[in-house]
Structure formats: C-alpha cells, structure tokens
Design a protein around this motif. Structure first.
Motif, PDB file in Angstrom:
ATOM      1  N   VAL A 242       0.842  -1.194   0.000  1.00  0.00           N
ATOM      2  CA  VAL A 242       0.000   0.000   0.000  1.00  0.00           C
ATOM      3  C   VAL A 242       0.880   1.248   0.000  1.00  0.00           C
ATOM      4  N   GLY A 243       0.592   2.186  -0.900  1.00  0.00           N
ATOM      5  CA  GLY A 243       1.351   3.432  -0.988  1.00  0.00           C
ATOM      6  C   GLY A 243       2.474   3.416  -2.002  1.00  0.00           C
ATOM      7  N   GLN A 244       2.818   2.251  -2.521  1.00  0.00           N
ATOM      8  CA  GLN A 244       3.905   2.183  -3.490  1.00  0.00           C
ATOM      9  C   GLN A 244       3.396   2.384  -4.918  1.00  0.00           C
ATOM     10  N   HIS A 245       4.319   2.855  -5.766  1.00  0.00           N
ATOM     11  CA  HIS A 245       3.994   3.144  -7.163  1.00  0.00           C
ATOM     12  C   HIS A 245       4.828   2.241  -8.082  1.00  0.00           C
ATOM     13  N   SER A 246       4.234   1.910  -9.223  1.00  0.00           N
ATOM     14  CA  SER A 246       4.934   1.085 -10.204  1.00  0.00           C
ATOM     15  C   SER A 246       4.795   1.691 -11.598  1.00  0.00           C
ATOM     16  N   ARG A 247       5.820   1.484 -12.387  1.00  0.00           N
ATOM     17  CA  ARG A 247       5.762   1.809 -13.815  1.00  0.00           C
ATOM     18  C   ARG A 247       6.222   0.579 -14.579  1.00  0.00           C
ATOM     19  N   VAL A 248       5.432   0.183 -15.568  1.00  0.00           N
ATOM     20  CA  VAL A 248       5.827  -0.922 -16.428  1.00  0.00           C
ATOM     21  C   VAL A 248       6.024  -0.374 -17.831  1.00  0.00           C
ATOM     22  N   SER A 249       7.225  -0.522 -18.354  1.00  0.00           N
ATOM     23  CA  SER A 249       7.566  -0.021 -19.683  1.00  0.00           C
ATOM     24  C   SER A 249       7.594  -1.175 -20.670  1.00  0.00           C
ATOM     25  N   PHE A 250       6.848  -1.012 -21.763  1.00  0.00           N
ATOM     26  CA  PHE A 250       6.826  -2.024 -22.809  1.00  0.00           C
ATOM     27  C   PHE A 250       7.650  -1.604 -24.022  1.00  0.00           C
ATOM     28  N   ASN A 251       8.610  -0.721 -23.768  1.00  0.00           N
ATOM     29  CA  ASN A 251       9.664  -0.395 -24.737  1.00  0.00           C
ATOM     30  C   ASN A 251       9.125  -0.073 -26.129  1.00  0.00           C
ATOM     31  N   GLY A 252       8.351   1.013 -26.197  1.00  0.00           N
ATOM     32  CA  GLY A 252       7.819   1.479 -27.467  1.00  0.00           C
ATOM     33  C   GLY A 252       6.365   1.154 -27.679  1.00  0.00           C
ATOM     34  N   ASP A 253       5.825   0.247 -26.883  1.00  0.00           N
ATOM     35  CA  ASP A 253       4.417  -0.123 -27.015  1.00  0.00           C
ATOM     36  C   ASP A 253       3.568   0.435 -25.874  1.00  0.00           C
ATOM     37  N   GLY A 254       4.152   1.348 -25.103  1.00  0.00           N
ATOM     38  CA  GLY A 254       3.397   2.008 -24.049  1.00  0.00           C
ATOM     39  C   GLY A 254       3.953   1.740 -22.665  1.00  0.00           C
ATOM     40  N   ASP A 255       3.664   2.668 -21.754  1.00  0.00           N
ATOM     41  CA  ASP A 255       3.980   2.521 -20.338  1.00  0.00           C
ATOM     42  C   ASP A 255       2.677   2.485 -19.551  1.00  0.00           C
ATOM     43  N   ILE A 256       2.674   1.742 -18.452  1.00  0.00           N
ATOM     44  CA  ILE A 256       1.528   1.719 -17.548  1.00  0.00           C
ATOM     45  C   ILE A 256       1.998   2.162 -16.169  1.00  0.00           C
ATOM     46  N   LEU A 257       1.350   3.205 -15.642  1.00  0.00           N
ATOM     47  CA  LEU A 257       1.647   3.731 -14.313  1.00  0.00           C
ATOM     48  C   LEU A 257       0.534   3.301 -13.366  1.00  0.00           C
ATOM     49  N   CYS A 258       0.898   2.831 -12.189  1.00  0.00           N
ATOM     50  CA  CYS A 258      -0.126   2.405 -11.239  1.00  0.00           C
ATOM     51  C   CYS A 258       0.387   2.530  -9.807  1.00  0.00           C
ATOM     52  N   SER A 259      -0.556   2.575  -8.871  1.00  0.00           N
ATOM     53  CA  SER A 259      -0.183   2.686  -7.457  1.00  0.00           C
ATOM     54  C   SER A 259      -1.151   1.877  -6.608  1.00  0.00           C
ATOM     55  N   ALA A 260      -0.622   1.299  -5.547  1.00  0.00           N
ATOM     56  CA  ALA A 260      -1.392   0.421  -4.673  1.00  0.00           C
ATOM     57  C   ALA A 260      -2.051   1.217  -3.551  1.00  0.00           C
ATOM     58  N   VAL A 261      -3.357   1.000  -3.362  1.00  0.00           N
ATOM     59  CA  VAL A 261      -4.098   1.634  -2.281  1.00  0.00           C
ATOM     60  C   VAL A 261      -4.840   0.550  -1.506  1.00  0.00           C
ATOM     61  N   LYS A 262      -5.174   0.855  -0.291  1.00  0.00           N
ATOM     62  CA  LYS A 262      -5.821  -0.123   0.583  1.00  0.00           C
ATOM     63  C   LYS A 262      -7.213  -0.482   0.091  1.00  0.00           C
ATOM     64  N   ALA A 263      -7.486  -1.779  -0.043  1.00  0.00           N
ATOM     65  CA  ALA A 263      -8.800  -2.236  -0.477  1.00  0.00           C
ATOM     66  C   ALA A 263      -9.838  -1.981   0.601  1.00  0.00           C
ATOM     67  N   ALA A 264     -11.045  -1.660   0.162  1.00  0.00           N
ATOM     68  CA  ALA A 264     -12.176  -1.462   1.067  1.00  0.00           C
ATOM     69  C   ALA A 264     -13.108  -2.655   0.995  1.00  0.00           C
ATOM     70  N   PRO A 265     -13.903  -2.877   2.031  1.00  0.00           N
ATOM     71  CA  PRO A 265     -14.901  -3.952   1.970  1.00  0.00           C
ATOM     72  C   PRO A 265     -15.813  -3.802   0.760  1.00  0.00           C
ATOM     73  N   ASN A 266     -16.200  -4.928   0.191  1.00  0.00           N
ATOM     74  CA  ASN A 266     -17.106  -5.146  -0.949  1.00  0.00           C
ATOM     75  C   ASN A 266     -16.350  -5.662  -2.161  1.00  0.00           C
ATOM     76  N   GLY A 267     -14.997  -5.672  -2.101  1.00  0.00           N
ATOM     77  CA  GLY A 267     -14.215  -6.280  -3.150  1.00  0.00           C
ATOM     78  C   GLY A 267     -14.060  -5.435  -4.388  1.00  0.00           C
ATOM     79  N   LYS A 268     -14.616  -4.216  -4.404  1.00  0.00           N
ATOM     80  CA  LYS A 268     -14.583  -3.414  -5.627  1.00  0.00           C
ATOM     81  C   LYS A 268     -13.960  -2.038  -5.426  1.00  0.00           C
ATOM     82  N   GLY A 269     -13.958  -1.535  -4.182  1.00  0.00           N
ATOM     83  CA  GLY A 269     -13.547  -0.150  -4.000  1.00  0.00           C
ATOM     84  C   GLY A 269     -12.293   0.014  -3.189  1.00  0.00           C
ATOM     85  N   PHE A 270     -12.120   1.220  -2.704  1.00  0.00           N
ATOM     86  CA  PHE A 270     -10.936   1.570  -1.924  1.00  0.00           C
ATOM     87  C   PHE A 270     -11.347   2.074  -0.551  1.00  0.00           C
ATOM     88  N   ALA A 271     -10.403   1.991   0.382  1.00  0.00           N
ATOM     89  CA  ALA A 271     -10.652   2.542   1.723  1.00  0.00           C
ATOM     90  C   ALA A 271     -10.632   4.066   1.666  1.00  0.00           C
TER      91      ALA A 271
END
Length: 271
Positions: A242-271
C-alpha cells in the motif's frame, strides 16, 4: 479433502468481500489441481460479478511433475479491469496484510467464441481467435499473504491469485512484433525490479493461449468473444505494498503507471 470445496471457496470470497486478510489457508489445502479448480468454480459461482477474462500463471517448477501441469488459470472480473490512460496513473486495491504484486503481461482480446466441443488446439488455430493484443499489468492479489509459498493448488483455489487487470494500449502489427520479440521492464518506486521478453517461439504467449483454450473447454467454460487473456508474467512477480507506485515499460508499445491503495470492503472499491 476434509474441508469441502464450497467451505474453502466461501472463506476466500468472504475475506475478499470484507477486505480482510486470512492468517492461514481456510481448511486443508487441495492435494491436486482438479480439487483446486472445484474450489475455484465454487468461488466463481459465489462472486457477484461477471468473468470477462482469464489470467495464466506458472506452476512452480518443483510441482510440475507431481501436478501434471506447467500452467494454471484464474478468472478476471469486470469490476476489476481498468483501462490505462496515457500519462495517467491507475490506483488499484490491495489487501492489507495479504498478498499483492504487479506483473507485466501481454494480453490477447478474443475476437470470436471458441467452439464448446473443441478440446484440442494448435497454435495456428488459436491465433485465428485473436482480435487484438495489448500490453497490460496483472494485479496479483489475495487475502492470504502466503499464497505463493503454499504452491499451485492454493493459488488456483483463490481465483488464481488474481485481483484485477490494467489494460494498456493495443500493440499495432502485433504478429510481426511478436515474431521479432517484445520486451518489458518493471519499476517499483523508480527502481528496476525485473526485465523480460516474450515472443512467438515455443513456451510464449501463444502456447499460453493454447493451454487456456484446452483447459477451459474441459471445464465447460470455453473462451468467448471479447474476453481478455493475460498470458503470463514477462518480467516476474513483483511484490507491492500500500502506498507504493509502479511503472511498467513495454519499450515502445506504451507505459503503464499504477499505485497500490488499501482495499475497502465489498471487493470493488478503496478505503
């Protein structure tokens, strides 16, 4: 098993819906993959969402002979698929004190239904089902922190250790690029944590798709048009908190940026 498949599935589903970690496997772990997929099927029937795709993972090398399989599969649900936007980060939920990881993946979008009675596939036949290929990030996740340590039968039991998919850009001219080889690199908090390559050679994404087609046909769940197939980790499985960030580089086919947040009850949302 002393614990029924439905009991185990119910425990995992409840933990996911409550966003609550499990201290131990809820019962006696399945001894084989057939029993594990019974648990998975029970859990799918309990989960209040539609399956829109499948993730493919590896059976640990030391279990391949005993379990008679090299790959495993798990469902991806509609409300746990995000579309990456250029330059914008995606927040995704993780179970606090559970397991969470990011995995660079190549994702096939299926263009037509697979025949329900077709149990054997070739690579050439599988290619004909593919409508497009995307870059993506599988979000591995489970309320059970030790899920990977306990092996493939436990992984399969909890949705294949999947907690979503970030779908990135479509790869133009993907067939030619896959023949040449595609590369990716994963970063967490700015540090490179893994690199890897995928190609049309044996044991790559196309063979992963063949596995899934045959596997799902035997389970009575043939692939459908529009479903997504996340074909396996390219750079490895990289733990994230929780709180960490990631970048995945596909070397010319795009980058994906994402970050982890605490899951909330119901399996779909965030705290």
């Amino acid at each position: 098993m002393s614990s029924t498949a439905r009991d185990i599935a119910g425990s995992f589903v409840a933990a996911r819906q409550k966003a609550k970690a499990l201290p131990d496997f809820p019962g006696e772990p399945p001894r084989n993959l057939e029993a594990s997929y019974r648990v998975q099927d029970e859990a799918i029937s309990m989960w209040p969402d539609e399956v829109v795709g499948w993730k493919i993972g590896r059976v640990p090398a030391h279990q391949v002979q005993a379990l008679g399989a090299e790959r495993l599969a798990g469902p991806i649900f509609r409300h746990l698929v995000w579309t990456a936007q250029d330059g914008a980060g995606v927040e995704f939920p993780v179970y606090e004190n559970g397991f969470a990881a990011v995995e660079a993946e190549y994702v096939f979008r299926i263009g037509q239904d697979a025949p329900a009675d077709k149990l054997s596939w070739t690579r050439e036949e599988a290619i004909d089902l593919i409508d497009a290929m995307h870059v993506g990030v599988e979000l591995a996740g489970s309320p059970l922190a030790t899920i990977n340590d306990l092996g493939a039968t436990v992984v399969v039991s909890d949705f294949g250790n999947n907690h979503g998919l970030i779908l990135g850009p479509e790869i133009e001219n993907w067939r030619a690029k896959l023949e040449q080889g595609l590369t990716a690199e994963t970063f967490i908090e700015g540090a490179s944590v893994g690199t890897g390559r995928a190609s049309a050679a044996d044991d790559g994404p196309l063979d992963a798709l063949v596995f899934l087609l045959e596997h799902l046909a035997k389970r009575g769940k043939p692939l459908k048009a529009g479903q997504l197939v996340s074909t396996g980790a390219v750079t490895g499985v990289h733990d994230i908190r929780v709180g960490q960030h990631s970048r995945v580089s596909f070397n010319g086919d795009g980058d994906i940026l994402c970050s982890a947040v605490k899951a909330a009850p119901n399996g779909k949302g965030f705290a």
